[in-house]
Every structure is written in structure tokens, then in C-alpha cells.
Motif scaffolding. Sequence first.
Motif, PDB file in Angstrom:
ATOM      1  N   THR A  45       0.827  -1.198   0.000  1.00  0.00           N
ATOM      2  CA  THR A  45       0.000   0.000   0.000  1.00  0.00           C
ATOM      3  C   THR A  45       0.863   1.249   0.000  1.00  0.00           C
ATOM      4  OG1 THR A  45      -1.797   1.135   1.170  1.00  0.00           O
ATOM      5  CG2 THR A  45      -0.206  -0.063   2.525  1.00  0.00           C
ATOM      6  N   SER A  46       0.259   2.346  -0.354  1.00  0.00           N
ATOM      7  CA  SER A  46       0.997   3.607  -0.447  1.00  0.00           C
ATOM      8  C   SER A  46       1.197   4.286   0.898  1.00  0.00           C
ATOM      9  CB  SER A  46       0.256   4.594  -1.360  1.00  0.00           C
ATOM     10  OG  SER A  46       0.050   4.036  -2.607  1.00  0.00           O
ATOM     11  N   GLY A  47       0.224   4.170   1.781  1.00  0.00           N
ATOM     12  CA  GLY A  47       0.260   4.979   2.998  1.00  0.00           C
ATOM     13  C   GLY A  47       0.096   4.188   4.271  1.00  0.00           C
ATOM     14  N   VAL A  48      -0.740   4.738   5.161  1.00  0.00           N
ATOM     15  CA  VAL A  48      -0.841   4.196   6.512  1.00  0.00           C
ATOM     16  C   VAL A  48      -2.269   3.879   6.947  1.00  0.00           C
ATOM     17  CG1 VAL A  48       1.292   5.317   7.266  1.00  0.00           C
ATOM     18  CG2 VAL A  48      -0.890   6.517   7.524  1.00  0.00           C
ATOM     19  N   LEU A  49      -3.216   3.956   6.032  1.00  0.00           N
ATOM     20  CA  LEU A  49      -4.611   3.684   6.386  1.00  0.00           C
ATOM     21  C   LEU A  49      -4.760   2.347   7.101  1.00  0.00           C
ATOM     22  CD1 LEU A  49      -7.635   4.388   6.272  1.00  0.00           C
ATOM     23  CD2 LEU A  49      -7.674   3.437   3.976  1.00  0.00           C
ATOM     24  N   GLN A  50      -3.958   1.368   6.717  1.00  0.00           N
ATOM     25  CA  GLN A  50      -4.042   0.032   7.316  1.00  0.00           C
ATOM     26  C   GLN A  50      -3.708   0.034   8.804  1.00  0.00           C
ATOM     27  OE1 GLN A  50      -1.686   1.009   5.180  1.00  0.00           O
ATOM     28  NE2 GLN A  50       0.227   0.602   6.204  1.00  0.00           N
ATOM     29  N   GLU A  51      -3.156   1.131   9.311  1.00  0.00           N
ATOM     30  CA  GLU A  51      -2.814   1.232  10.735  1.00  0.00           C
ATOM     31  C   GLU A  51      -4.002   1.667  11.589  1.00  0.00           C
ATOM     32  OE1 GLU A  51       0.061   0.272  12.067  1.00  0.00           O
ATOM     33  OE2 GLU A  51       0.701  -0.315  10.063  1.00  0.00           O
ATOM     34  N   HIS A  52      -5.061   2.168  10.968  1.00  0.00           N
ATOM     35  CA  HIS A  52      -6.264   2.572  11.714  1.00  0.00           C
ATOM     36  C   HIS A  52      -6.814   1.336  12.424  1.00  0.00           C
ATOM     37  CE1 HIS A  52     -10.417   3.726  12.492  1.00  0.00           C
ATOM     38  NE2 HIS A  52     -10.044   4.998  12.307  1.00  0.00           N
ATOM     39  N   PRO A  53      -7.144   1.435  13.709  1.00  0.00           N
ATOM     40  CA  PRO A  53      -7.580   0.247  14.464  1.00  0.00           C
ATOM     41  C   PRO A  53      -8.730  -0.520  13.809  1.00  0.00           C
ATOM     42  CG  PRO A  53      -7.220   2.088  15.944  1.00  0.00           C
ATOM     43  CD  PRO A  53      -7.070   2.627  14.554  1.00  0.00           C
ATOM     44  N   GLN A  54      -9.723   0.186  13.255  1.00  0.00           N
ATOM     45  CA  GLN A  54     -10.843  -0.520  12.631  1.00  0.00           C
ATOM     46  C   GLN A  54     -10.429  -1.198  11.326  1.00  0.00           C
ATOM     47  OE1 GLN A  54     -13.494   2.949  12.751  1.00  0.00           O
ATOM     48  NE2 GLN A  54     -14.986   1.617  13.760  1.00  0.00           N
ATOM     49  N   VAL A  55      -9.483  -0.619  10.616  1.00  0.00           N
ATOM     50  CA  VAL A  55      -8.991  -1.238   9.384  1.00  0.00           C
ATOM     51  C   VAL A  55      -8.170  -2.472   9.737  1.00  0.00           C
ATOM     52  CG1 VAL A  55      -7.555  -0.931   7.330  1.00  0.00           C
ATOM     53  CG2 VAL A  55      -9.032   0.935   8.105  1.00  0.00           C
ATOM     54  N   LYS A  56      -7.311  -2.338  10.741  1.00  0.00           N
ATOM     55  CA  LYS A  56      -6.520  -3.498  11.191  1.00  0.00           C
ATOM     56  C   LYS A  56      -7.430  -4.677  11.524  1.00  0.00           C
ATOM     57  CE  LYS A  56      -2.207  -2.002  13.220  1.00  0.00           C
ATOM     58  NZ  LYS A  56      -1.429  -1.835  14.433  1.00  0.00           N
TER      59      LYS A  56
END
Length: 132
Positions: A45-56
Motif C-alpha cells: 500500500t501507499s500509505g498508513v490507512l491500514q494502521e487505523h484500528p478498525q482497518v486493522k
Amino acid sequence: ELNVLHKNIIKERSVYNIDDYFYFNKELLDFYKSLKGRYKVVMFTSGVLQEHPQVKEKLQGIFDEIFSSQYLNLPKTKPVSYTTICQKLNIIVGNAVFIDDSNKNINAANQAGLQTVLYTGNEVMDEVKALL
């Protein structure tokens, strides 16, 4: 881009409900999950969205590893990014299948030697299955 939207929302409020802003393609995520155990399933992925608790939480159990071009300083538009990740995963570049919705990223992955599929909708799952 999803990561840009995420950054803009975070600027306005530090906590938000991810489902108010993003749609998760359950059919596609279930497809990726079905590959686990037979293949390494990795997100680049390009960024950090995957670090959001709900995304994780939503991604838990789907991907073996998640690589962020932002953290690794490896642009998705450069072939070296894909060869580097394959080396980190200890896989042969030509055996990797990369799926993305950006022609620039697909071209870079092709130049690196990966098999690629341009994501245009869930119908590409059949194309991915044919490559595996």
C-alpha cells in the motif's frame, strides 16, 4: 486516493468511524482470505490507512504481511520496489501476482517481472485464479 482521504479526516478529528467513510469489498477480501495457506497473501500500500484500528481489525487474518511504500520509502511506481519486497518475502519475482487499480503501478510491477492484473472490478478474480 484512500490514504489522502484518511489524512484529511484525521486532520479534522483524531477518532472516526471508518465505515462512515470507506467501503470494504468483502467479496474481494474473502477471495484473498481463501488463498491463505496455499499462497503468501501480501498487501503493498501507499500509505498508513491500514494502521487505523478498525482497518486493522477488518484486515486481520487476511494478509500474511502488509508493506507500506511510505514506511519503506519504496514508491509503487518503481520496479525496484517489487523486487525488494519479493526478496524480503523470499519468493521468486516471476511467481508473484500483483493486483492494483493503477496502470503506473501495474507497469512498474511488470517491469520488475511480476505477473500483474489491473483491478477493474471483482471479475478479475477469475484472471487471478488462472495465474495461480
